[in-house]
Scaffold this active site. Structure first.
Site, PDB file in Angstrom:
ATOM      1  N   ARG A 178       3.214  -7.051   9.075  1.00 37.55           N
ATOM      2  CA  ARG A 178       2.502  -6.034   9.870  1.00 37.55           C
ATOM      3  C   ARG A 178       3.014  -6.007  11.310  1.00 37.55           C
ATOM      4  NH1 ARG A 178      -3.421  -7.606   7.433  1.00 37.55           N
ATOM      5  NH2 ARG A 178      -3.475  -6.122   5.695  1.00 37.55           N
ATOM      6  N   GLU A 195      -9.184 -10.486  -7.671  1.00 35.95           N
ATOM      7  CA  GLU A 195      -8.218  -9.384  -7.537  1.00 35.95           C
ATOM      8  C   GLU A 195      -7.133  -9.445  -8.614  1.00 35.95           C
ATOM      9  OE1 GLU A 195      -7.102  -9.837  -3.421  1.00 35.95           O
ATOM     10  OE2 GLU A 195      -9.015  -9.021  -2.714  1.00 35.95           O
ATOM     11  N   TYR A 233     -11.948  -3.012  -2.881  1.00 42.21           N
ATOM     12  CA  TYR A 233     -12.479  -3.124  -1.522  1.00 42.21           C
ATOM     13  C   TYR A 233     -14.008  -3.133  -1.494  1.00 42.21           C
ATOM     14  CZ  TYR A 233      -7.920  -2.771   0.791  1.00 42.21           C
ATOM     15  OH  TYR A 233      -6.658  -3.024   1.256  1.00 42.21           O
ATOM     16  N   ARG A 292      -0.949 -14.807   3.752  1.00 48.09           N
ATOM     17  CA  ARG A 292      -1.678 -14.177   4.859  1.00 48.09           C
ATOM     18  C   ARG A 292      -0.893 -14.331   6.167  1.00 48.09           C
ATOM     19  NH1 ARG A 292      -6.211 -10.848   4.093  1.00 48.09           N
ATOM     20  NH2 ARG A 292      -6.909 -11.524   6.130  1.00 48.09           N
ATOM     21  N   THR A 349      -4.797  -8.308  10.594  1.00 46.22           N
ATOM     22  CA  THR A 349      -5.187  -6.994  10.063  1.00 46.22           C
ATOM     23  C   THR A 349      -4.799  -5.854  11.009  1.00 46.22           C
ATOM     24  OG1 THR A 349      -7.065  -8.099   9.039  1.00 46.22           O
ATOM     25  CG2 THR A 349      -7.170  -5.704   9.174  1.00 46.22           C
ATOM     26  N   PHE A 374     -15.326   2.685   7.560  1.00 52.48           N
ATOM     27  CA  PHE A 374     -13.971   3.098   7.162  1.00 52.48           C
ATOM     28  C   PHE A 374     -13.764   3.062   5.642  1.00 52.48           C
ATOM     29  CE2 PHE A 374     -13.855  -1.440   8.337  1.00 52.48           C
ATOM     30  CZ  PHE A 374     -13.387  -2.010   7.155  1.00 52.48           C
ATOM     31  N   LYS A 430       0.832  -1.195   0.000  1.00 50.31           N
ATOM     32  CA  LYS A 430       0.000   0.000   0.000  1.00 50.31           C
ATOM     33  C   LYS A 430       0.880   1.263   0.000  1.00 50.31           C
ATOM     34  CE  LYS A 430      -3.613  -2.431   2.656  1.00 50.31           C
ATOM     35  NZ  LYS A 430      -4.425  -2.404   3.891  1.00 50.31           N
TER      36      LYS A 430
HETATM   37  P1  DAT Z   1      -7.103  -7.444   5.555  1.00 49.22           P
HETATM   38  O1  DAT Z   1      -6.398  -6.292   4.884  1.00 49.22           O
HETATM   39  O2  DAT Z   1      -6.257  -8.059   6.630  1.00 49.22           O
HETATM   40  O3  DAT Z   1      -7.631  -8.461   4.579  1.00 49.22           O
HETATM   41  P2  DAT Z   1      -9.864  -6.539   5.869  1.00 49.22           P
HETATM   42  O4  DAT Z   1     -10.141  -7.147   4.546  1.00 49.22           O
HETATM   43  O5  DAT Z   1     -10.765  -6.873   7.005  1.00 49.22           O
HETATM   44  O6  DAT Z   1      -8.371  -6.840   6.345  1.00 49.22           O
HETATM   45  O7  DAT Z   1      -9.877  -4.949   5.732  1.00 49.22           O
HETATM   46  C1  DAT Z   1      -9.280  -4.329   4.618  1.00 49.22           C
HETATM   47  C2  DAT Z   1      -8.515  -3.121   5.097  1.00 49.22           C
HETATM   48  O8  DAT Z   1      -9.443  -2.168   5.623  1.00 49.22           O
HETATM   49  C3  DAT Z   1      -7.542  -3.386   6.225  1.00 49.22           C
HETATM   50  O9  DAT Z   1      -6.280  -3.822   5.764  1.00 49.22           O
HETATM   51  C4  DAT Z   1      -7.450  -2.047   6.883  1.00 49.22           C
HETATM   52  C5  DAT Z   1      -8.857  -1.492   6.715  1.00 49.22           C
HETATM   53  N1  DAT Z   1      -9.673  -1.745   7.910  1.00 49.22           N
HETATM   54  C6  DAT Z   1     -10.243  -2.912   8.278  1.00 49.22           C
HETATM   55  N2  DAT Z   1     -10.907  -2.804   9.427  1.00 49.22           N
HETATM   56  C7  DAT Z   1     -10.782  -1.511   9.790  1.00 49.22           C
HETATM   57  C8  DAT Z   1     -11.238  -0.737  10.897  1.00 49.22           C
HETATM   58  N3  DAT Z   1     -11.975  -1.283  11.866  1.00 49.22           N
HETATM   59  N4  DAT Z   1     -10.891   0.582  10.944  1.00 49.22           N
HETATM   60  C9  DAT Z   1     -10.140   1.143   9.980  1.00 49.22           C
HETATM   61  N5  DAT Z   1      -9.671   0.474   8.911  1.00 49.22           N
HETATM   62  C10 DAT Z   1      -9.982  -0.827   8.823  1.00 49.22           C
HETATM   63 MG    MG Z   2      -9.181  -8.436   3.231  1.00 50.08          MG
END
Ligand code: DAT
Ligand code: MG
Length: 166
Positions: free
Chosen positions: A119, A143, A66, A102, A108, A74, A26
């Site tokens: 991370r 993706e 996304y 992963r 996350t 968010f 990112k």
């Molecule tokens: P990941 O990136 O581990 O697959 P995800 O798909 O649940 O996680 O979410 C995508 C992205 O969105 C994550 O990398 C960061 C952001 N994100 C997720 N949950 C969040 C939250 N509660 N507040 C702010 N950003 C969030």
């Molecule tokens: Mg994800």
């Protein structure tokens, strides 16, 4: 039973669980100079790089990527952030690479990601967690097709493959 998991085609054993996954560094990872560190972890693990490009994603691309989080509070911030600067988009290939990636990436929420993960080692905020990785076979396919054309995917053989995969 390893033998059951591989098939013999044209003088090569091909893993039936050979997968591809979509990985993106990112804008925070790029700005912080972590491109080589992150690519190095995937290379050293033994996976094969199939495609790589740097781009500033459009909002439309970020929204599609996304899309599953469309209703989350968010979402707008996330889309703005991902399209705010260069992203390094990649496809990596290998046995069970989706799950393995992963694990290399870590949880996350950086406070929950273990030290030793990307991370866990480099991030402190969920909104700046450095890297994306597909979370399953369907999302990986979606993706990869979203970010890359078929022609971008490089079909090549790792010369020392017998030292990586039995
Ligand atoms: P990941 O990136 O581990 O697959 P995800 O798909 O649940 O996680 O979410 C995508 C992205 O969105 C994550 O990398 C960061 C952001 N994100 C997720 N949950 C969040 C939250 N509660 N507040 C702010 N950003 C969030
Ligand atoms: Mg994800």
């Amino acid at each position: 039973m390893l033998l059951e998991r591989r098939i013999y085609i044209k003088n090569f054993f091909i893993y039936m669980n050979q997968e591809r996954t979509f990985i993106a560094i990112k804008p925070d990872g790029v700005q912080r100079g972590l491109i080589s560190e992150i690519i190095g972890r995937f290379e050293k693990k033994g996976f094969k790089l199939v495609a790589l490009k740097q781009l500033i994603p459009t909002k439309e691309l970020a929204e599609k990527h996304y899309g599953i989080h469309k209703e989350r509070p968010f979402f707008a911030n996330l889309v703005d952030f991902i399209s705010s600067g260069p992203v390094v988009a990649m496809v990596w290939e290998g046995p069970d690479v989706i799950l393995s990636a992963r694990k290399l990436i870590g949880a996350t929420k950086p406070s929950e990601s273990e030290p030793g993960t990307i991370r866990g080692d480099f991030a402190i905020d969920i909104g700046r967690n450095i890297i994306h990785g597909s979370d399953g076979e369907d999302t990986a396919n979606f993706e990869i097709n979203l970010w890359f054309d078929e022609n971008d995917l490089c079909d090549w053989k790792v010369s020392d493959n017998q030292w990586r995969i039995e």
